[in-house]
Structure formats: structure tokens, C-alpha cells
Scaffold this active site. Structure first.
Site, PDB file in Angstrom:
ATOM      1  N   TYR A  58     -10.428 -41.023  -4.016  1.00 30.60           N
ATOM      2  CA  TYR A  58     -11.644 -41.650  -3.492  1.00 30.60           C
ATOM      3  C   TYR A  58     -12.824 -41.478  -4.440  1.00 30.60           C
ATOM      4  O   TYR A  58     -13.117 -40.377  -4.900  1.00 30.60           O
ATOM      5  CB  TYR A  58     -12.027 -41.073  -2.115  1.00 30.60           C
ATOM      6  N   HIS A  88     -26.977 -49.554  -4.989  1.00 31.34           N
ATOM      7  CA  HIS A  88     -27.477 -48.626  -3.972  1.00 31.34           C
ATOM      8  C   HIS A  88     -28.972 -48.326  -4.114  1.00 31.34           C
ATOM      9  O   HIS A  88     -29.536 -47.608  -3.293  1.00 31.34           O
ATOM     10  CB  HIS A  88     -26.689 -47.305  -4.031  1.00 31.34           C
ATOM     11  N   ASN A 200     -24.542 -39.246  -4.205  1.00 30.59           N
ATOM     12  CA  ASN A 200     -24.226 -38.388  -3.062  1.00 30.59           C
ATOM     13  C   ASN A 200     -24.988 -37.087  -3.214  1.00 30.59           C
ATOM     14  O   ASN A 200     -25.115 -36.557  -4.317  1.00 30.59           O
ATOM     15  CB  ASN A 200     -22.733 -38.100  -3.023  1.00 30.59           C
ATOM     16  N   TYR A 282     -55.794 -18.245  26.357  1.00 31.74           N
ATOM     17  CA  TYR A 282     -54.529 -18.162  25.627  1.00 31.74           C
ATOM     18  C   TYR A 282     -54.681 -18.521  24.148  1.00 31.74           C
ATOM     19  O   TYR A 282     -53.983 -17.967  23.288  1.00 31.74           O
ATOM     20  CB  TYR A 282     -53.498 -19.122  26.239  1.00 31.74           C
ATOM     21  N   ARG A 285     -55.902 -15.194  22.874  1.00 32.87           N
ATOM     22  CA  ARG A 285     -55.137 -14.014  23.267  1.00 32.87           C
ATOM     23  C   ARG A 285     -53.678 -14.109  22.824  1.00 32.87           C
ATOM     24  O   ARG A 285     -53.033 -13.094  22.532  1.00 32.87           O
ATOM     25  CB  ARG A 285     -55.214 -13.862  24.794  1.00 32.87           C
ATOM     26  N   PHE A 331     -22.162 -33.975   2.078  1.00 33.82           N
ATOM     27  CA  PHE A 331     -23.383 -34.749   1.879  1.00 33.82           C
ATOM     28  C   PHE A 331     -24.161 -34.954   3.173  1.00 33.82           C
ATOM     29  O   PHE A 331     -25.284 -35.442   3.163  1.00 33.82           O
ATOM     30  CB  PHE A 331     -23.047 -36.129   1.301  1.00 33.82           C
ATOM     31  N   GLU A 415     -19.266 -44.938   8.268  1.00 39.93           N
ATOM     32  CA  GLU A 415     -20.294 -43.896   8.405  1.00 39.93           C
ATOM     33  C   GLU A 415     -20.935 -44.081   9.775  1.00 39.93           C
ATOM     34  O   GLU A 415     -21.996 -44.682   9.928  1.00 39.93           O
ATOM     35  CB  GLU A 415     -21.292 -44.014   7.254  1.00 39.93           C
TER      36      GLU A 415
END
Length: 502
Positions: A58, A88, A200, A282, A285, A331, A415
Site C-alpha cells: 500500500y 492533495h 501522512n 467564587y 475565592r 496518522f 476513511e
């Protein structure tokens, strides 16, 4: 500490403190001998494996994502990697801050130095050359799903390696091919798996996280000091900061905060005087509990991010000594997405409690005039800065929506669960930008309140901050153009180094 002139990538783990020092010292990077050996060992193994393997590998001899079943001929492996980077490069939106781009280069070079990614030494060296010469590729802040790593922004980051894309250098924008010509470099000829190794990974998420961590810790310390100043201006009590209270509920951040406040308030005439009131709201404090919880969250984020930036996060991972090329999911940005959402919620709380302290200071309580001016009615004083603080605190509440809860299927169903970690990371900067406005408003109010306590003085530490501030922004007698004072206060906080007393 002496300036760090040179740092050898692959010689040690990266830490938050080391990264901040590398940036501040403008340290030059070199590849360690050990890193060169590991990178070469892995690359040589992969070259042989790609030729001899009878099974498809792959990302090495196949396409990517849902195209993983498409085999690629040996003569097209380099073209495949180059096409990957081009196709990409889809980051969109606003150009990323140069510091973040520089961090991306550093983190990627470091990750590749481990020798499990199958890249060439020449490729890693070019990344280091870009870093050392402040050649910063133009990357945009949107487009990553934080799942197959930060594909789109990392593609934009590495386009210039092959002579494509754009870079910023010496304040000017150049095409990738132009900057290579200027420095006399040839485009990198990518080998099998290299484009995938570059794209990646979680370096966009991690770089944004590191920048937010640096800025976030600065905000933590700033709001500690501002909280102490506001406590003094409000004539608050010291008992909630006594060590014994926190020793019976010993959360680390809570203990650290109470100790810091005791140190900051040491020798204060205001805190030492007898009080008419027995208890504070608060927002005063519970500062140790609230600020302390924020610190605990930041410590956790720091630890997770430390693990991430010292990890191999590309895919597939190459194990030469095991004779294995393994396709997995390192990844995936889920570890980062969760902590960045957590960090955003935690940092937001600093502004949330700060705005409440501001509101208490303008109510006309404990001897302070309403809206912190001598003639309220004729003057609105500090009425509207609290509005502005409330507005950005409310906006931060929107930004704390957890990005990690979302997922949109991509790559034709391959994905099918993504982290959205990049969105979790980039919105941290928006939260921090808003916190800077809130901090400015609290300082304005706290300093004004302290001046009304004269002739009593605060501690030397807090008095020093106020006196330095008064050199930039004066006491408000009558109404002024407040936006200018807010801007001047932000400029002061940006340039003033708050060092907590020992």
C-alpha cells in the site's frame, strides 16, 4: 542560559521547552549521523522490497485511499508520489502564521529522522534547509480532516520541494520553482512512498497545538497575576490560598496556584489589613480551584503532545529489521483532537472567571466607586469594557464546541471516521486571541481599583506590574476613548514578561 546555536535532528526527543528555545534562539538544524544512518537503512530496504515483493504494498506500489487496490508499474512510482503531492494540495482559507509553518517543518523533519518512513536523506535535508533559511511554504488553515494525517496542509507545505506551490521568504512571496533557483537547488525527485510519507502525519495539528501551548501557558501565568491584582483591588481575603486547604485536596494545579498567589501577595499592605467581610465571591475565592484545573488540563495536553511529536505518524510504516511494511492508522488525529478540545474548554475558563472578577470590581462594592470612576453618572468609567469582555467570553463559548465530536466520511467510504483534529487545533488560536482582550480589560480594572486603595500598597511584585503598566496607560479620571486604552493595555501585556516570584 547560553544561546543554542545548533541542534541535531534525531539526537534527542523534542520537548515543549526545547521547541520554544529553538524558536527563540533561531537555532539552526542539522541531521544527526544516527538519523542519516536510520533514514538510509530504511530507504535501501524499501528500494529492494518494492522490486522483489510479489504482493502489492500500500502506498508504495498501489494507489491511495479507496484506490489502494490499483497497482502501479515500477517506472511510474515516482510520478505517483509527485501526483499525490499536487492533487492533495487543497488547504484553503487564511495563510497560516509563519511560526506554525516553521514548526511543521521542524516536526516533520524530526518524525522522518526515526527511519521508519522510507524517505531519502536528500528529502529530509531539504526540509531542514527550508527551516534554516526561513523559506516558509504558503499553507492555509482549513482543509484537513485530521484523519489520514493532515493531507491538504502538508501537501501545500511540501509542494515547493518539487518546484511547485509558493513560499514566503524575506517578506516576499515566491513560486516554488523561483525559490529553488535562487538557492541553486534542484527539485526533489520523489521515490516510492515519499509523497505519502510527507503528506501522512499529524504535523499540522501538532504545530498548531505547540503554538497554542506556548501562548496558552503565557495566558495561564498572565491570568494568575491579574487575578492577584484584582483580589487586591477588591480587598479580598488571603485565607482561600492557605496551604492547608489545598493539601487536603491536593490536585497539582490547585497546589501550584495557591502557592503562586501566596508568593505574589507576600508583604502586601492590602491583603494584610483586617477585613470587614468574611467571604469573597467564587471568582476570587475559587481561583486556586479554577486556575488550578486549567493548569492540570494544560499539563495533560503537554504530555500527550510530547508523545505525539516524538512518534511516527505516517502510513504505511516501514520496519526494515522486521522485513515488514505495515499499513495502519498512526496518522489518525483522535488523541490530539480530544486534548485540543479539552485545552480550548480549559483556556476559556480563564476568561470566564476573569470577566466575573471584572464585573465584581465595577459594582461599587467594598469602598470602590461604581464603574471605578470618581463621578459615576457624569462618567460611565469602566462600564463598557466589561461588555466587551463579556462579548468575547461568549464567543469563546461557541469555540469550545468539541470539534472531535464531528466526523464526515471521505475517500469513498474508506476513511469513514475522521478526527477533525485540525479544526480543534486552529480554533485554539481564536480562543487565545479573545483571552488577550479579556486580560487587557481585567488589567485596566484591577490597576484602577488598586489606585483607589492608595495610600495602602499591594505587594512589591504586584505593585511592580502596576507601576510598569502606568507608564503605558494612565489612571482614568474622566471618560476617555476606551478602545485606545484597551489596545495600549494589550500592547503592554504582549511585551511585559511576567516572571512569577520564587
Amino acid at each position: 542560559m547560553a544561546k543554542l546555536e545548533k541542534y541535531a535532528i534525531g539526537s534527542s526527543e523534542l520537548t515543549y521547552d526545547l521547541i520554544e528555545r529553538l524558536l527563540n534562539d533561531k537555532t539552526k538544524l542539522v541531521l544527526s549521523d544516527e538519523a542519516v544512518e536510520k533514514i538510509n537503512h530504511c530507504r535501501n530496504y524499501l528500494d529492494v522490497k518494492a522490486v522483489e515483493s510479489e504482493k502489492p504494498i500500500y502506498g508504495v506500489t498501489t494507489g491511495f485511499g479507496s484506490l489502494c487496490n490499483r497497482s502501479i508499474s515500477p517506472e511510474e512510482l515516482g510520478v505517483l508520489q509527485e501526483n499525490l503531492v499536487k492533487s492533495h494540495s487543497c488547504s484553503i482559507g487564511t495563510p497560516v502564521d509563519g511560526t506554525i509553518v516553521k514548526l511543521m517543518l521542524l516536526l516533520k523533519a524530526h518524525a522522518l529522522s526515526f527511519g521508519f518512513s522510507g524517505v531519502q536523506v536528500e528529502t529530509v535535508q531539504r526540509i531542514i534547509d527550508f527551516y534554516n533559511n526561513d523559506i516558509l511554504p504558503v499553507v492555509y488553515d482549513r482543509g484537513s480532516l485530521g484523519a489520514s494525517g493532515d493531507l491538504a496542509p502538508l501537501a501545500n507545505l511540501f509542494l515547493p520541494l518539487i518546484g511547485e506551490g509558493e513560499v514566503m521568504h524575506d517578506g516576499k512571496r515566491f513560486k516554488g520553482s523561483e525559490i529553488l533557483n535562487i538557492f541553486g537547488w534542484r527539485p526533489i525527485s520523489l521515490k516510492s512512498k515519499e509523497g505519502l510519507a510527507l503528506l501522512n502525519g499529524t504535523q499540522f495539528m501538532s504545530a498548531n497545538g505547540i503554538k497554542a501551548l506556548i501562548d496558552g501557558w503565557h495566558m495561564v501565568h498572565t491570568f494568575d497575576a491579574l487575578g492577584a491584582m484584582s483580589l487586591e483591588a477588591f480587598d479580598g481575603r488571603i485565607e482561600p490560598f492557605f496551604a492547608c486547604i489545598h493539601e487536603v485536596r491536593p490536585h497539582r494545579g490547585q497546589l501550584e496556584t495557591a502557592e503562586a498567589f501566596r508568593a505574589m501577595l507576600k508583604d502586601s499592605e492590602i491583603i494584610a489589613r483586617e477585613k470587614q467581610h468574611v467571604q469573597d465571591p467564587y471568582s476570587f475565592r475559587c481561583i486556586p480551584q479554577v486556575h488550578g484545573a486549567v493548569k492540570d488540563a494544560m499539563h495533560h495536553v503537554t504530555n500527550v503532545l510530547h508523545t505525539e511529536i516524538n512518534s511516527v505518524t505516517d502510513n504505511p510504516t516501514v520496519f526494515p529489521d522486521l522485513d515488514m511494511v505495515v499499513s495502519g492508522g498512526n496518522f489518525h488525529g483522535e488523541p490530539l483532537a480530544l486534548i485540543f478540545d479539552y485545552m480550548g474548554i480549559a483556556l476559556h475558563e480563564l476568561g470566564n472567571i476573569s470577566e466575573r472578577r471584572v464585573a465584581q470590581l465595577i459594582l461599587g462594592l467594598r469602598g470602590l466607586p461604581e464603574f471605578l470612576v470618581a463621578k459615576p453618572g457624569l462618567n460611565s468609567g469602566f462600564m463598557i469594557p466589561q461588555y466587551a469582555a463579556a462579548a468575547v467570553v461568549s464567543q469563546n463559548k461557541m469555540y469550545t464546541f468539541p470539534a472531535s465530536c464531528d466526523s464526515i466520511v471521505s475517500s469513498n467510504g474508506q476513511e469513514d471516521l475522521v478526527s477533525m483534529g485540525a479544526n480543534a487545533a486552529t480554533k485554539l488560536h481564536k480562543i487565545i486571541d479573545n483571552l488577550k482582550y479579556v486580560a487587557a480589560v481585567e488589567l485596566m480594572n484591577a490597576a484602577q481599583g488598586l489606585d483607589f486603595r492608595a495610600p495602602l500598597k499591594s505587594s512589591p511584585f504586584l505593585q511592580g506590574i502596576k507601576d510598569a503598566y502606568r507608564n503605558h496607560v494612565p489612571f482614568v479620571e474622566d471618560d476617555v476613548v476606551m478602545k485606545d486604552y484597551i489596545a495600549d493595555t494589550m500592547e503592554f501585556l504582549d511585551g511585559y514578561n511576567i516572571e512569577m516570584p520564587a
